[in-house]
Design an enzyme around this catalytic site. Structure first.
Site, PDB file in Angstrom:
ATOM      1  N   LYS A 171       0.932  -1.254  -0.076  1.00 54.87           N
ATOM      2  CA  LYS A 171      -0.157  -0.001   0.193  1.00 54.87           C
ATOM      3  C   LYS A 171       0.869   1.274   0.063  1.00 54.87           C
ATOM      4  O   LYS A 171       1.876   1.364   0.579  1.00 54.87           O
ATOM      5  CB  LYS A 171      -0.784   0.022   1.160  1.00 54.87           C
ATOM      6  CG  LYS A 171      -1.966   1.214   1.471  1.00 54.87           C
ATOM      7  CD  LYS A 171      -2.694   0.912   2.593  1.00 54.87           C
ATOM      8  CE  LYS A 171      -3.738   1.734   2.712  1.00 54.87           C
ATOM      9  NZ  LYS A 171      -4.743   1.508   3.989  1.00 54.87           N
ATOM     10  N   SER A 220      -9.309   1.870   2.599  1.00 57.75           N
ATOM     11  CA  SER A 220      -8.110   2.691   1.917  1.00 57.75           C
ATOM     12  C   SER A 220      -7.194   1.787   0.995  1.00 57.75           C
ATOM     13  O   SER A 220      -6.282   2.491   0.307  1.00 57.75           O
ATOM     14  CB  SER A 220      -7.593   3.586   3.018  1.00 57.75           C
ATOM     15  OG  SER A 220      -6.686   2.890   3.979  1.00 57.75           O
ATOM     16  N   SER A 276      -9.746  -1.031   6.705  1.00 58.70           N
ATOM     17  CA  SER A 276      -9.003  -0.718   5.274  1.00 58.70           C
ATOM     18  C   SER A 276      -8.292  -1.813   4.550  1.00 58.70           C
ATOM     19  O   SER A 276      -8.032  -1.760   3.444  1.00 58.70           O
ATOM     20  CB  SER A 276      -8.116   0.366   5.497  1.00 58.70           C
ATOM     21  OG  SER A 276      -8.687   1.726   5.514  1.00 58.70           O
TER      22      SER A 276
END
Length: 581
Positions: free
Chosen positions: A149, A224, A248
């Site tokens: 990420k 996210s 997330s």
């Protein structure tokens, strides 16, 4: 791994277009980092009206992946590691295959941010040379590619985290979790897209734009860690690392049909990673794995704990991997007969029909294996969500404005496909939307007091299930929705209450895929009574045709610090589902 040479930092000039120019320059540099021979011409890519692209990488029209590439990228993580550590497959071959497929995934869903394939191949070649010289792997993850990420720093690379203001800031060292993976022999090669601020359950920012869902590109991939969700779903990565403060890693896993683990806080080192709301430790963010199987989650977790991260990151607790906990030795009949609490709704919103069907499917599969599945009522989930929101709100707006003020980049107030469109909802799921959200230190202490009282109440409620579980001991795990719905259209994922409660309680959670929406089976279930206005709104929003084919998963929730047990329990659920297919 050899570090890439930093590109010159763009000069910031005091013009009205400063932030736009910086973002455009960054996108151009990203595009230049993609190997030219892997860029498909427009006529070979699915057109804008083609929604489902999950099978495109293996379609003849794509034509980019060789038979060997397909064999590698379709292999299980156990097969990958067996062939890599035995020398059957080379690290260079495996990294190239996944890198190529990652670039295809990016062209389909816009899932990548940093692309550093050349450096990854250089590292893979070093691993192959080591194997040829010594006849053994560097470590247990020898040659395994892994994605990250875009908040997990890699030396020599920018980590923008969706902020234009952080363009040009190059990491001088890796995040600790990256070092640990590299020491074990794994190879990072791409980073993935996120929302600006991270505090959204979708993935859109002013630099890289929007990531879409490969099962239906009109729908969100979640957030996210939405870039990771889309990439892994398209088999462009066998293992990714995301983060989770309110869902997330779980929301993208649920929407994209993959697996994820939200571990207990302070077991996986966060040292060196960037973040929003730094210093807010009441409901902490955690790093967690995302993969195409539970095995991938387990392998990551074992690898991290085997490195004894508590000697390198002061925030990590000293708790090595426990094989006894994984074998469920403390559970009823050593896990041969388990009791699961099933939570059909959270008392706030009743889920859409495909989500309820997924839970029913799980219940049926477990009962067939002679496990017990007993109804469990949510315990004050509305209050838990409210406390979490107020804790995040306390300094969020100042956090965002401090960062964006460097370039004047606007703070995104909606995930609508129309950028900067006014938000009619006030973005209730993105903290700190108004100055009034800020609270005094004393009021913040009261929020922490309320949080601890709710945690205590939940513990007591779970303990009390020993009288209803059917095994004489409390539930082994709770089964519940991961969201009220399957992946919604972009801009419509306006609630995270089904995931955020477990962050407040700090319970480890695995998300696993169960089914896909079938409009013939998932017809609207008529209702005349509602839990409240939000429940009615969610009910009326259901359109089975819109969600057709979308993945639907569930959460398997364990108890604080019982991460090994929740992995084992999720495996039992997963195996029962496959046996009942």
């Amino acid at each position: 791994m050899a570090s890439p040479a930093p590109a010159p930092r763009p000069t910031i000039t005091a013009t009205a277009s400063t932030w736009q120019s910086l973002a455009a320059d960054k996108r151009a540099r990203q595009a230049a980092s993609i190997p030219r021979e892997w860029i498909l011409p427009i006529h070979r890519l699915p057109g804008p009206k083609v929604n489902e692209v999950i099978g495109f990488p293996e379609d003849e029209k794509c034509g980019l992946l060789t038979t060997g590439d397909l064999e590698v990228t379709n292999a299980s993580i156990e097969e990958l590691l067996a062939n890599l550590t035995s020398g059957t497959w080379t690290a260079v071959g495996v990294v190239k295959a996944f890198a190529k497929r990652a670039i295809i995934a990016h062209q389909l869903t816009n899932c990548l941010t940093e692309i550093f394939i050349e450096q990854a191949i250089t590292r893979a070649a070093e691993l192959d040379a080591y194997y040829d010289k010594y006849g053994k792997p560097v470590g247990p993850l020898h040659g395994l590619p892994f994605s990250l990420k875009d908040q997990i720093t890699v030396k020599g690379l920018e980590t923008t985290m969706g902020y234009v203001s952080w363009i040009g800031e190059y990491a001088t060292e890796n995040a600790l979790v990256v070092d640990i993976m590299i020491e074990a022999g794994a190879v990072p090669y791409v980073r993935t897209n996120v929302p600006q601020t991270l505090m959204w359950p979708e993935s859109f920012n002013n630099i890289f734009g929007r990531t879409s869902n490969p099962y239906n590109r009109t729908l969100t991939s979640g957030g996210s860690s939405g870039g990771e969700g889309a990439l892994i779903a398209l088999k462009g990565s066998p293992l990714g690392i995301g983060s989770d403060i309110g869902g997330s890693v779980r929301i993208p896993a649920n929407f994209c049909g993959i697996y994820s683990l939200r571990p207990s806080a302070h077991r996986v080192p966060y040292l060196g990673a960037k973040n929003s709301l730094i210093g807010q430790d009441s409901v902490p963010s955690v790093l967690g794995p995302m993969s195409s199987s539970i095995s991938g989650l387990k392998i990551f977790f074992q690898t991290i704990l085997a490195s004894e991260p508590w000697f390198r990151d002061a925030s990590c607790i000293r708790k090595p991997w426990s094989e006894e906990e994984y074998k469920l030795t403390e559970h009823h009949n050593k896990g041969r007969v388990l009791s699961f609490g099933i939570m059909w709704d959270d008392g706030i919103v009743k889920p859409h029909p495909p989500v309820l069907r997924a839970l029913e499917k799980v219940k049926r599969a477990l009962v067939k294996k002679r496990h017990k599945v007993v109804e469990f009522k949510a315990v004050k989930h509305a209050e838990i969500c409210m406390v979490a929101a107020k804790i995040w709100d306390a300094g969020a707006l100042q956090d965002y404005t401090t960062t964006t003020s460097i370039t004047g980049e606007p703070i995104i107030t909606t995930m609508s496909p129309t950028p900067f469109a006014p938000s009619t909802s006030g973005a209730p799921f993105r903290p700190g939307s108004t100055p009034s959200s800020t609270v005094s230190a004393y009021d913040y202490w009261q929020l922490n007091t309320a949080k601890q009282a709710l945690r205590q109440e939940y513990l007591s409620a779970w303990q009390a299930t020993s009288t209803t579980s059917g095994t004489g001991r409390p539930f082994d795990a709770i089964l519940c929705p991961a969201a009220s719905w399957a992946a919604p259209p972009h801009g419509k994922n306006t609630s995270v209450q089904y995931t955020m409660v477990w962050n407040v309680l700090d319970y480890p959670v695995v998300v696993l895929p169960v089914t896909r929406v079938d409009q013939r089976l998932d017809v609207r279930r008529e209702r005349s009574e509602f839990l409240g206005a939000m429940d009615r709104e969610v009910y009326e929003s259901y359109d089975p045709k819109m969600h057709e084919g979308s993945p639907v998963g569930i959460q398997v929730v364990g108890r604080n610090l019982e991460d090994e047990a929740v992995l084992a329990l999720a495996e039992i659920v997963d195996e029962a589902l496959k046996a009942d297919a």
